[in-house]
Scaffold this motif. Structure first.
Motif, PDB file in Angstrom:
ATOM      1  N   PHE A  50       0.747  -1.251  -0.176  1.00 32.34           N
ATOM      2  CA  PHE A  50       0.230   0.323  -0.802  1.00 32.34           C
ATOM      3  C   PHE A  50       1.006   1.139  -0.102  1.00 32.34           C
ATOM      4  CE2 PHE A  50      -3.635  -3.134   1.381  1.00 32.34           C
ATOM      5  CZ  PHE A  50      -4.836  -1.955   0.356  1.00 32.34           C
ATOM      6  N   LYS A  51       2.008   1.318   0.730  1.00 32.59           N
ATOM      7  CA  LYS A  51       2.579   1.941   0.768  1.00 32.59           C
ATOM      8  C   LYS A  51       3.503   2.750  -0.608  1.00 32.59           C
ATOM      9  CE  LYS A  51       3.885   2.719   5.521  1.00 32.59           C
ATOM     10  NZ  LYS A  51       5.058   2.069   6.308  1.00 32.59           N
ATOM     11  N   LEU A  52       4.179   1.478  -1.483  1.00 34.35           N
ATOM     12  CA  LEU A  52       4.207   1.612  -2.724  1.00 34.35           C
ATOM     13  C   LEU A  52       3.729   2.728  -3.910  1.00 34.35           C
ATOM     14  CD1 LEU A  52       6.491  -1.710  -3.275  1.00 34.35           C
ATOM     15  CD2 LEU A  52       7.273   0.891  -3.347  1.00 34.35           C
ATOM     16  N   CYS A  53       2.675   2.017  -3.243  1.00 33.66           N
ATOM     17  CA  CYS A  53       0.579   2.257  -3.992  1.00 33.66           C
ATOM     18  C   CYS A  53       0.902   4.170  -3.769  1.00 33.66           C
ATOM     19  CB  CYS A  53      -0.182   1.240  -3.770  1.00 33.66           C
ATOM     20  SG  CYS A  53      -0.276  -0.203  -4.780  1.00 33.66           S
ATOM     21  N   ARG A  54       0.587   4.050  -2.548  1.00 33.34           N
ATOM     22  CA  ARG A  54       0.528   5.509  -2.227  1.00 33.34           C
ATOM     23  C   ARG A  54       1.452   6.353  -3.586  1.00 33.34           C
ATOM     24  NH1 ARG A  54       0.725   6.015   3.152  1.00 33.34           N
ATOM     25  NH2 ARG A  54      -0.888   5.225   3.125  1.00 33.34           N
ATOM     26  N   LYS A  55       2.813   5.830  -2.757  1.00 31.89           N
ATOM     27  CA  LYS A  55       4.039   6.415  -3.466  1.00 31.89           C
ATOM     28  C   LYS A  55       3.845   6.909  -5.263  1.00 31.89           C
ATOM     29  CE  LYS A  55       8.964   6.156  -4.617  1.00 31.89           C
ATOM     30  NZ  LYS A  55      10.179   4.775  -3.466  1.00 31.89           N
ATOM     31  N   HIS A  56       3.934   6.184  -5.863  1.00 38.47           N
ATOM     32  CA  HIS A  56       4.039   6.397  -7.355  1.00 38.47           C
ATOM     33  C   HIS A  56       2.077   6.871  -7.445  1.00 38.47           C
ATOM     34  CE1 HIS A  56       7.714   3.391  -7.696  1.00 38.47           C
ATOM     35  NE2 HIS A  56       7.287   3.366  -7.447  1.00 38.47           N
ATOM     36  N   ARG A  57       1.167   6.441  -7.029  1.00 41.92           N
ATOM     37  CA  ARG A  57       0.258   7.752  -7.008  1.00 41.92           C
ATOM     38  C   ARG A  57      -1.402   6.820  -7.825  1.00 41.92           C
ATOM     39  NH1 ARG A  57       1.586  13.968  -7.989  1.00 41.92           N
ATOM     40  NH2 ARG A  57       2.491  14.001  -5.719  1.00 41.92           N
ATOM     41  N   ILE A  58      -1.196   5.427  -7.149  1.00 41.99           N
ATOM     42  CA  ILE A  58      -1.960   3.995  -7.692  1.00 41.99           C
ATOM     43  C   ILE A  58      -2.958   3.727  -7.239  1.00 41.99           C
ATOM     44  CG2 ILE A  58      -1.823   1.806  -8.364  1.00 41.99           C
ATOM     45  CD1 ILE A  58       1.102   2.103  -9.158  1.00 41.99           C
ATOM     46  N   LYS A  59      -4.405   3.839  -7.844  1.00 40.45           N
ATOM     47  CA  LYS A  59      -5.245   3.862  -6.950  1.00 40.45           C
ATOM     48  C   LYS A  59      -6.060   2.607  -6.299  1.00 40.45           C
ATOM     49  CE  LYS A  59      -8.351   7.516  -8.688  1.00 40.45           C
ATOM     50  NZ  LYS A  59      -9.074   8.161  -9.740  1.00 40.45           N
ATOM     51  N   VAL A  60      -6.418   2.843  -5.693  1.00 42.68           N
ATOM     52  CA  VAL A  60      -5.882   1.132  -5.139  1.00 42.68           C
ATOM     53  C   VAL A  60      -7.775   0.551  -4.303  1.00 42.68           C
ATOM     54  CG1 VAL A  60      -5.122  -0.603  -3.320  1.00 42.68           C
ATOM     55  CG2 VAL A  60      -3.940   0.492  -4.300  1.00 42.68           C
ATOM     56  N   TYR A  61      -8.303  -0.156  -4.679  1.00 41.23           N
ATOM     57  CA  TYR A  61     -10.282  -0.699  -4.103  1.00 41.23           C
ATOM     58  C   TYR A  61      -9.778  -2.097  -3.623  1.00 41.23           C
ATOM     59  CZ  TYR A  61     -11.456   3.369  -7.020  1.00 41.23           C
ATOM     60  OH  TYR A  61     -11.948   4.556  -7.570  1.00 41.23           O
ATOM     61  N   ILE A  62     -10.936  -1.929  -2.475  1.00 37.64           N
ATOM     62  CA  ILE A  62     -10.451  -3.310  -1.592  1.00 37.64           C
ATOM     63  C   ILE A  62     -11.461  -3.775  -1.756  1.00 37.64           C
ATOM     64  CG2 ILE A  62     -10.174  -3.918   0.119  1.00 37.64           C
ATOM     65  CD1 ILE A  62      -8.614  -1.586   1.383  1.00 37.64           C
ATOM     66  N   ILE A  63     -11.501  -5.167  -2.482  1.00 41.49           N
ATOM     67  CA  ILE A  63     -13.130  -5.997  -3.030  1.00 41.49           C
ATOM     68  C   ILE A  63     -13.090  -7.266  -2.197  1.00 41.49           C
ATOM     69  CG2 ILE A  63     -13.334  -6.932  -5.378  1.00 41.49           C
ATOM     70  CD1 ILE A  63     -11.601  -5.566  -6.541  1.00 41.49           C
ATOM     71  N   SER A  64     -14.347  -7.528  -2.206  1.00 44.21           N
ATOM     72  CA  SER A  64     -14.735  -8.256  -1.107  1.00 44.21           C
ATOM     73  C   SER A  64     -16.142  -8.995  -1.273  1.00 44.21           C
ATOM     74  CB  SER A  64     -15.052  -8.127   0.605  1.00 44.21           C
ATOM     75  OG  SER A  64     -15.372  -9.198   1.559  1.00 44.21           O
ATOM     76  N   HIS A  65     -15.963 -10.118  -1.844  1.00 45.75           N
ATOM     77  CA  HIS A  65     -17.429 -11.041  -1.774  1.00 45.75           C
ATOM     78  C   HIS A  65     -18.756 -11.687  -0.427  1.00 45.75           C
ATOM     79  CE1 HIS A  65     -14.360 -14.210  -1.489  1.00 45.75           C
ATOM     80  NE2 HIS A  65     -15.448 -15.316  -0.746  1.00 45.75           N
ATOM     81  N   LYS A  66     -17.573 -10.769   0.415  1.00 48.34           N
ATOM     82  CA  LYS A  66     -18.147 -10.968   1.948  1.00 48.34           C
ATOM     83  C   LYS A  66     -19.495 -10.896   1.545  1.00 48.34           C
ATOM     84  CE  LYS A  66     -15.224  -9.991   5.484  1.00 48.34           C
ATOM     85  NZ  LYS A  66     -15.144 -11.068   5.231  1.00 48.34           N
ATOM     86  N   THR A  67     -20.119 -11.469   2.795  1.00 47.62           N
ATOM     87  CA  THR A  67     -21.779 -12.114   2.484  1.00 47.62           C
ATOM     88  C   THR A  67     -21.977 -11.154   4.201  1.00 47.62           C
ATOM     89  OG1 THR A  67     -22.016 -13.647   3.793  1.00 47.62           O
ATOM     90  CG2 THR A  67     -22.050 -13.892   1.291  1.00 47.62           C
ATOM     91  N   GLU A  68     -23.590 -10.728   4.080  1.00 48.13           N
ATOM     92  CA  GLU A  68     -23.928  -9.374   5.325  1.00 48.13           C
ATOM     93  C   GLU A  68     -23.284 -10.493   6.493  1.00 48.13           C
ATOM     94  OE1 GLU A  68     -26.455  -6.264   6.856  1.00 48.13           O
ATOM     95  OE2 GLU A  68     -27.425  -6.793   4.411  1.00 48.13           O
ATOM     96  N   PHE A  69     -24.446 -11.548   6.268  1.00 45.65           N
ATOM     97  CA  PHE A  69     -24.231 -12.338   7.863  1.00 45.65           C
ATOM     98  C   PHE A  69     -24.027 -13.940   6.883  1.00 45.65           C
ATOM     99  CE2 PHE A  69     -27.957  -8.887   8.007  1.00 45.65           C
ATOM    100  CZ  PHE A  69     -27.273  -8.661   9.206  1.00 45.65           C
ATOM    101  N   PRO A  70     -23.528 -14.782   8.037  1.00 46.58           N
ATOM    102  CA  PRO A  70     -22.341 -16.139   8.411  1.00 46.58           C
ATOM    103  C   PRO A  70     -23.770 -17.158   7.867  1.00 46.58           C
ATOM    104  CG  PRO A  70     -22.883 -15.392  10.226  1.00 46.58           C
ATOM    105  CD  PRO A  70     -23.096 -14.030   9.352  1.00 46.58           C
TER     106      PRO A  70
END
Length: 130
Positions: A83-103
């Protein structure tokens, strides 16, 4: 040129192996000395699913790890550096999750998405310096 990266939250950013192993031992699903199982989440999952009632046991364990016990998990190795390298190089990062709302294991009625957001907040994901 600008770059954008999508990175998965579970098992990429969050490292569950240690917690899954600890919970499986604590719940009596595996023996701490069971060297043939190992400590990786995948190997533990595959072992549990072969047991009688294994799928339900696995769902219960996963619900605990992804919900109530998520505060105990750590960042995967090298994620902070990434993440620090991405910030340094101005790369946008999106966090993706397929997490259901409830187990799928209904006994633990924890909102998994809120638990993940709380974990991310505690780990400084929403701070400018985080």
């Amino acid at each position: 040129m600008s770059y954008t990266i999508g990175i998965d939250l579970d098992n990429t950013i969050i490292h569950y192996d240690t917690l899954i192993h600890e919970l499986a031992v604590k719940e009596g699903i595996i023996d701490a000395s069971a060297g043939n199982v190992g400590k990786s989440k995948k190997r533990i999952r595959d072992h549990i699913r072969k047991l009688d009632g294994g799928e339900l046991k696995w769902r219960r364990l996963q619900a605990l790890a992804y919900g109530k016990e998520i505060g105990k998990v750590k960042l995967s190795p090298e994620v902070e550096k990434f993440f620090k390298l991405c910030r340094k190089h101005r790369i946008k990062v999106y966090i993706i999750s397929h997490k259901t709302e409830f187990p799928a294991y209904k006994k633990y009625n924890v909102n998994l998405r809120k638990a993940a957001l709380k974990w991310m907040s505690r780990n400084k994901f929403f701070r400018k310096d985080g």
